[in-house]
Every structure is written in C-alpha cells, then in structure tokens.
Enzyme design. Structure first.
Site, PDB file in Angstrom:
ATOM      1  N   ASP A  77       0.757  -0.654   0.044  1.00 40.37           N
ATOM      2  CA  ASP A  77       0.032  -0.187  -0.087  1.00 40.37           C
ATOM      3  C   ASP A  77       1.189   1.628  -0.371  1.00 40.37           C
ATOM      4  O   ASP A  77       0.950   1.853  -0.135  1.00 40.37           O
ATOM      5  CB  ASP A  77      -0.929   0.220   1.492  1.00 40.37           C
ATOM      6  CG  ASP A  77      -2.074  -0.881   1.285  1.00 40.37           C
ATOM      7  OD1 ASP A  77      -2.427  -1.473   0.322  1.00 40.37           O
ATOM      8  OD2 ASP A  77      -2.747  -1.414   2.179  1.00 40.37           O
ATOM      9  N   ASP A  95      -2.960  16.579  21.293  1.00 41.35           N
ATOM     10  CA  ASP A  95      -1.527  15.922  20.511  1.00 41.35           C
ATOM     11  C   ASP A  95      -1.939  16.176  18.912  1.00 41.35           C
ATOM     12  O   ASP A  95      -0.867  17.160  18.312  1.00 41.35           O
ATOM     13  CB  ASP A  95      -1.558  14.318  20.703  1.00 41.35           C
ATOM     14  CG  ASP A  95      -0.660  14.435  22.199  1.00 41.35           C
ATOM     15  OD1 ASP A  95      -0.486  15.114  22.260  1.00 41.35           O
ATOM     16  OD2 ASP A  95      -0.582  13.260  21.979  1.00 41.35           O
ATOM     17  N   THR A 142      -8.992   3.016   7.283  1.00 42.32           N
ATOM     18  CA  THR A 142      -8.132   1.793   7.475  1.00 42.32           C
ATOM     19  C   THR A 142      -7.286   2.052   7.866  1.00 42.32           C
ATOM     20  O   THR A 142      -6.279   1.066   8.298  1.00 42.32           O
ATOM     21  CB  THR A 142      -8.464   0.716   6.788  1.00 42.32           C
ATOM     22  OG1 THR A 142      -7.849   0.996   5.414  1.00 42.32           O
ATOM     23  CG2 THR A 142      -9.496  -0.004   6.409  1.00 42.32           C
ATOM     24  N   ALA A 143      -6.598   3.563   7.366  1.00 41.12           N
ATOM     25  CA  ALA A 143      -5.224   3.473   7.719  1.00 41.12           C
ATOM     26  C   ALA A 143      -4.607   4.007   9.565  1.00 41.12           C
ATOM     27  O   ALA A 143      -4.941   4.132  10.493  1.00 41.12           O
ATOM     28  CB  ALA A 143      -4.366   4.444   6.671  1.00 41.12           C
ATOM     29  N   ASN A 158      -5.814   6.857  10.571  1.00 34.80           N
ATOM     30  CA  ASN A 158      -7.483   7.153  11.174  1.00 34.80           C
ATOM     31  C   ASN A 158      -7.690   6.044  12.057  1.00 34.80           C
ATOM     32  O   ASN A 158      -7.826   5.943  12.983  1.00 34.80           O
ATOM     33  CB  ASN A 158      -8.569   7.234  10.235  1.00 34.80           C
ATOM     34  CG  ASN A 158      -9.462   7.219  10.724  1.00 34.80           C
ATOM     35  OD1 ASN A 158      -9.689   8.086  11.370  1.00 34.80           O
ATOM     36  ND2 ASN A 158     -10.657   5.932  10.601  1.00 34.80           N
ATOM     37  N   SER A 212      -5.487   3.787  13.900  1.00 35.54           N
ATOM     38  CA  SER A 212      -5.417   3.402  14.888  1.00 35.54           C
ATOM     39  C   SER A 212      -5.242   4.717  15.929  1.00 35.54           C
ATOM     40  O   SER A 212      -5.148   4.104  17.347  1.00 35.54           O
ATOM     41  CB  SER A 212      -3.426   3.738  14.179  1.00 35.54           C
ATOM     42  OG  SER A 212      -3.374   5.245  13.872  1.00 35.54           O
TER      43      SER A 212
END
EC number: 2.7.1.23
Length: 267
Positions: free
Chosen positions: A45, A150, A161-162, A164, A166
């Site tokens: 990816d 932060d 799904t990246a 974001n 986490s």
C-alpha cells in the site's frame, strides 16, 4: 495500451517487476513512464501511495492496479504469483474502473500570503511537537469545538483503515463520499472538553482547523510531511478529482477488512 511499472526497492519486488515487464512486452503492451494509461504498482500500500503522488498531476487520466509482494493490502487486487492472470485481465480491459474520493488540502501560513495546496489519498494530520496543540475546529465555517490534545487527523474513506483507525476513527466504505476527523489524544476534563469521538461530514462540507498558538506545527499528507511552520489555518474538503482503479478484479472491501484486522481466513 500504455502501461508503467512503479515498484519499491526490495529484492522480491524487483524480481516480480522484472517478470511483469518482460511479460507485458511479450503481450504487446507499450511501456510509457511519462503518459501511461495504467500504473501498475508493485509492492504494498505504501508503494501505491507513492505511485499516486508521482502521477497525481494526471490522476484524471490514469487508472491504477496494485500487485502485492507481501501480505494482502487494501489497494492491491493481485498477488505476486498472479502475473499471468493480471496480463490476461489487461488484455481484456475495456476501460472499466472503480473510483474513490480524494482529500483536498489548502494551507494558509501566518508568515506569508502564499497558500499551499495538497492532494491526499489516505489522510492528513496536524500536530504540535513538544506541547499541547490548541486549535479551533470549524465545520462549514461554523465553530464546532476548541480542540486540545496532540493533534487531529482528517481522512478519506479509503484512508479510514490506515492511521485514522489507529487513533480510534471509524472504518468507512470507500464508495462513500465523506470526510472523517479523528482526535489524537484529546484532553477531556471538567475544564476542557471536545466531542471525544470521530466526526464524519457530508461531501459538500468543509473542515477547517485554526491553531490558536503562534507556534510551529508539523503537517502531513499521506507519506509526505513538512518542516514545522506557523500555520494560520488548514481547510479540508473532498477534491474535485478522484482516483480510479482498473476493475479487472476488485476485491470486496469488507472481506479485506476482515482478512486484515480480524483474520477471518484463519478462523
């Protein structure tokens, strides 16, 4: 048809890319790195993200195909051992594609009148290093909240799904035109409050972040980051351009989610 191969530098990927190059020429395809009809990304990816940014100036004119040389990726429909099937799919190509929304980013700086413009496939973040970031968040130019924490992440559905995910963002089907803002370690107590959950806005709505400190911030757009600079505001919106993937065999999104995060194929 004109195609190009965009590959990462790993030994395995180089071998796969070499095999693909040889078989493309044997099948009668023209290799054109400058003006391809299809960009074949070989790697993962991250490689496809790099390929997108390399050809972002002509994203309306190209289609992408991902070949994965590792584990299953969200942007890759083909595995490294399926080169022959991929070639057959390209030979039967009739222009079919599936398109996904992109993120448009406009940055205004406090120390100059210039505005920078970026295009992202996955997400963009704004962070302040070393101390708490304080920023006002506007939706459609109306004040929504004053954020303390932060940083903030704004993502596309394909990027959900990246990074974001986490930071606690929702997973959104990529065929939906929407923007999502997720908080990164927000401060919530009796004095300072934020919504404390991801926000998903309609395709016609904008998200604007205005830092309240005269300080330097780190901005990212996919894999790209900038040197810390004093930022006046960042405006996010759905871009008027979209990324297109050749639809020879486009794997089902929720199947990918299950395989990648839940391991359904192993249960």
């Amino acid at each position: 048809m004109k195609v190009t191969i965009f590959a990462n530098a790993s030994a395995k990927t180089k071998k796969v890319a070499g095999e693909l190059h040889t078989k493309l020429l044997a099948a009668g395809f023209e290799i054109d790195d400058e003006h391809p009809d299809i960009v074949l990304s070989v790697g993962g990816d991250g490689t496809l993200l790099a390929a997108f940014h390399h050809y972002s100036h002509m994203v309306d004119q190209v289609r992408f195909v991902g070949v994965h040389t590792g584990h299953l990726g969200f942007y890759t429909d083909w595995r490294d051992y399926e080169i022959d099937q991929l070639i057959n799919g390209l030979l039967e190509d009739n222009g079919q594609s599936v398109t996904y929304p992109l993120l448009a980013v406009d940055i205004t700086y406090a120390d100059t009148d210039a505005t920078d413009h970026y295009l992202a496939l996955n997400e963009s973040t704004l962070k302040k290093l070393g101390s708490t970031m304080v920023a006002d968040v506007y939706i459609q130019d109306e004040l929504f909240e004053r954020f303390r924490g932060d940083g903030l992440c704004v993502s596309t559905p394909t990027g959900s799904t990246a990074y974001n995910k986490s930071v606690g963002g929702a997973v959104i089907h990529p065929r939906l035109d929407a923007l999502q803002m997720a908080e990164i370690a927000s401060i919530n107590n009796r004095v300072f409050r934020t919504l404390g959950s991801p926000v998903i806005v309609a395709p016609y709505e904008t998200i604007t972040i205005r830092p309240q400190q005269q300080s330097h911030f780190v901005f990212t757009a996919d894999q790209m980051d900038t040197q810390p600079r004093p930022i006046e505001q960042i405006r996010y919106s759905i871009a008027n351009r979209r990324i297109a993937f050749a639809q020879h065999r486009h794997n089902r999104f929720w199947q990918r989610v299950g395989t990648s995060f839940i391991g359904l194929d192993e249960q």
